[in-house]
Scaffold this motif. Sequence first.
Motif, PDB file in Angstrom:
ATOM      1  N   ARG A   1      -7.287  -6.192  -5.582  1.00  0.00           N
ATOM      2  CA  ARG A   1      -6.202  -6.393  -4.636  1.00  0.00           C
ATOM      3  C   ARG A   1      -5.108  -5.483  -4.666  1.00  0.00           C
ATOM      4  N   ALA A   2      -4.494  -5.256  -5.917  1.00  0.00           N
ATOM      5  CA  ALA A   2      -3.503  -4.141  -6.079  1.00  0.00           C
ATOM      6  C   ALA A   2      -3.775  -2.981  -5.971  1.00  0.00           C
ATOM      7  N   ASN A   3      -5.047  -2.519  -6.259  1.00  0.00           N
ATOM      8  CA  ASN A   3      -5.484  -1.351  -5.917  1.00  0.00           C
ATOM      9  C   ASN A   3      -4.618  -0.151  -6.535  1.00  0.00           C
ATOM     10  N   GLY A   4      -4.219  -0.268  -7.661  1.00  0.00           N
ATOM     11  CA  GLY A   4      -3.499   0.648  -8.610  1.00  0.00           C
ATOM     12  C   GLY A   4      -1.959   0.645  -8.301  1.00  0.00           C
ATOM     13  N   ILE A   5      -1.453  -0.185  -7.393  1.00  0.00           N
ATOM     14  CA  ILE A   5      -0.206  -0.333  -6.880  1.00  0.00           C
ATOM     15  C   ILE A   5       0.674  -1.635  -7.509  1.00  0.00           C
ATOM     16  N   CYS A   6       1.819  -1.407  -8.238  1.00  0.00           N
ATOM     17  CA  CYS A   6       2.585  -2.424  -8.712  1.00  0.00           C
ATOM     18  C   CYS A   6       2.659  -3.671  -7.632  1.00  0.00           C
ATOM     19  N   GLU A   7       2.602  -4.649  -7.600  1.00  0.00           N
ATOM     20  CA  GLU A   7       2.778  -5.886  -6.667  1.00  0.00           C
ATOM     21  C   GLU A   7       4.330  -6.272  -6.674  1.00  0.00           C
ATOM     22  N   LEU A   8       5.327  -5.659  -7.639  1.00  0.00           N
ATOM     23  CA  LEU A   8       6.563  -5.864  -7.670  1.00  0.00           C
ATOM     24  C   LEU A   8       7.213  -4.852  -6.894  1.00  0.00           C
ATOM     25  N   CYS A   9       7.285  -3.468  -7.316  1.00  0.00           N
ATOM     26  CA  CYS A   9       7.822  -2.256  -6.893  1.00  0.00           C
ATOM     27  C   CYS A   9       7.028  -1.422  -6.049  1.00  0.00           C
ATOM     28  N   ASP A  10       5.824  -1.853  -5.488  1.00  0.00           N
ATOM     29  CA  ASP A  10       5.167  -1.018  -4.780  1.00  0.00           C
ATOM     30  C   ASP A  10       4.928   0.658  -5.313  1.00  0.00           C
ATOM     31  N   GLN A  11       5.043   0.696  -6.506  1.00  0.00           N
ATOM     32  CA  GLN A  11       4.757   2.110  -6.909  1.00  0.00           C
ATOM     33  C   GLN A  11       3.671   2.263  -7.829  1.00  0.00           C
ATOM     34  N   PRO A  12       2.930   3.324  -7.877  1.00  0.00           N
ATOM     35  CA  PRO A  12       1.704   3.667  -8.673  1.00  0.00           C
ATOM     36  C   PRO A  12       1.630   3.557  -9.972  1.00  0.00           C
ATOM     37  N   ALA A  13       0.547   2.946 -10.293  1.00  0.00           N
ATOM     38  CA  ALA A  13       0.297   2.846 -12.015  1.00  0.00           C
ATOM     39  C   ALA A  13       0.908   3.932 -12.655  1.00  0.00           C
TER      40      ALA A  13
ATOM     41  N   GLU B   1       4.251 -22.839 -19.062  1.00  0.00           N
ATOM     42  CA  GLU B   1       4.983 -23.481 -18.402  1.00  0.00           C
ATOM     43  C   GLU B   1       4.327 -24.250 -17.160  1.00  0.00           C
ATOM     44  N   GLY B   2       3.221 -24.394 -17.184  1.00  0.00           N
ATOM     45  CA  GLY B   2       2.334 -25.396 -16.312  1.00  0.00           C
ATOM     46  C   GLY B   2       1.606 -24.414 -15.155  1.00  0.00           C
ATOM     47  N   GLY B   3       1.597 -23.223 -15.305  1.00  0.00           N
ATOM     48  CA  GLY B   3       0.966 -22.244 -14.416  1.00  0.00           C
ATOM     49  C   GLY B   3      -0.429 -22.312 -14.297  1.00  0.00           C
ATOM     50  N   GLU B   4      -1.091 -21.980 -13.180  1.00  0.00           N
ATOM     51  CA  GLU B   4      -2.717 -22.225 -13.310  1.00  0.00           C
ATOM     52  C   GLU B   4      -3.278 -20.809 -13.402  1.00  0.00           C
ATOM     53  N   GLU B   5      -4.676 -20.968 -13.829  1.00  0.00           N
ATOM     54  CA  GLU B   5      -5.415 -19.805 -13.691  1.00  0.00           C
ATOM     55  C   GLU B   5      -6.002 -19.407 -12.294  1.00  0.00           C
ATOM     56  N   ARG B   6      -5.234 -19.172 -11.315  1.00  0.00           N
ATOM     57  CA  ARG B   6      -5.824 -18.950  -9.889  1.00  0.00           C
ATOM     58  C   ARG B   6      -5.407 -17.867  -9.431  1.00  0.00           C
ATOM     59  N   ILE B   7      -5.998 -17.007  -8.421  1.00  0.00           N
ATOM     60  CA  ILE B   7      -5.672 -15.940  -8.085  1.00  0.00           C
ATOM     61  C   ILE B   7      -4.268 -15.560  -7.425  1.00  0.00           C
ATOM     62  N   ASN B   8      -3.607 -16.693  -6.934  1.00  0.00           N
ATOM     63  CA  ASN B   8      -2.360 -16.505  -6.207  1.00  0.00           C
ATOM     64  C   ASN B   8      -1.276 -16.568  -7.191  1.00  0.00           C
ATOM     65  N   GLN B   9      -1.660 -16.686  -8.516  1.00  0.00           N
ATOM     66  CA  GLN B   9      -0.713 -17.022  -9.703  1.00  0.00           C
ATOM     67  C   GLN B   9      -0.778 -15.827 -10.392  1.00  0.00           C
ATOM     68  N   LYS B  10      -1.538 -14.777 -10.246  1.00  0.00           N
ATOM     69  CA  LYS B  10      -1.523 -13.497 -10.766  1.00  0.00           C
ATOM     70  C   LYS B  10      -0.923 -12.319  -9.859  1.00  0.00           C
ATOM     71  N   VAL B  11      -0.422 -11.599 -10.915  1.00  0.00           N
ATOM     72  CA  VAL B  11       0.329 -10.333 -10.198  1.00  0.00           C
ATOM     73  C   VAL B  11       0.013  -9.208 -11.209  1.00  0.00           C
ATOM     74  N   LEU B  12      -0.078  -8.022 -10.554  1.00  0.00           N
ATOM     75  CA  LEU B  12      -0.188  -6.772 -11.389  1.00  0.00           C
ATOM     76  C   LEU B  12       1.101  -5.949 -11.324  1.00  0.00           C
TER      77      LEU B  12
END
Length: 70
Positions: A22-34, A55-66
């Motif tokens: 999903r991230a395709n090599g782009i940071c999902e916080l700053c939109d800069q390339p890896a 802290e109670g987070g779940e192992e789900r795709i919408n809880q992961k960020v690159l």
Amino acid sequence: KRTITSEQHERDHKIAAWAEKRANGICELCDQPAPFTRENGRPYLEVHHIIPLSEGGEERINQKVLLRII
């Protein structure tokens, strides 16, 4: 003498792989390339949970960020 206990959370590597795609090599916080590449040439980004598992987070795709870590 002390006793130490720890808790280990199960990780689903398929979810991490999907998030990486999903991230395709782009940071999902700053939109800069890896900033680095892996030995196979693919971009390297760190996989993190938005809400940590400890802290109670779940192992789900919408809880992961690159993220780029430099």
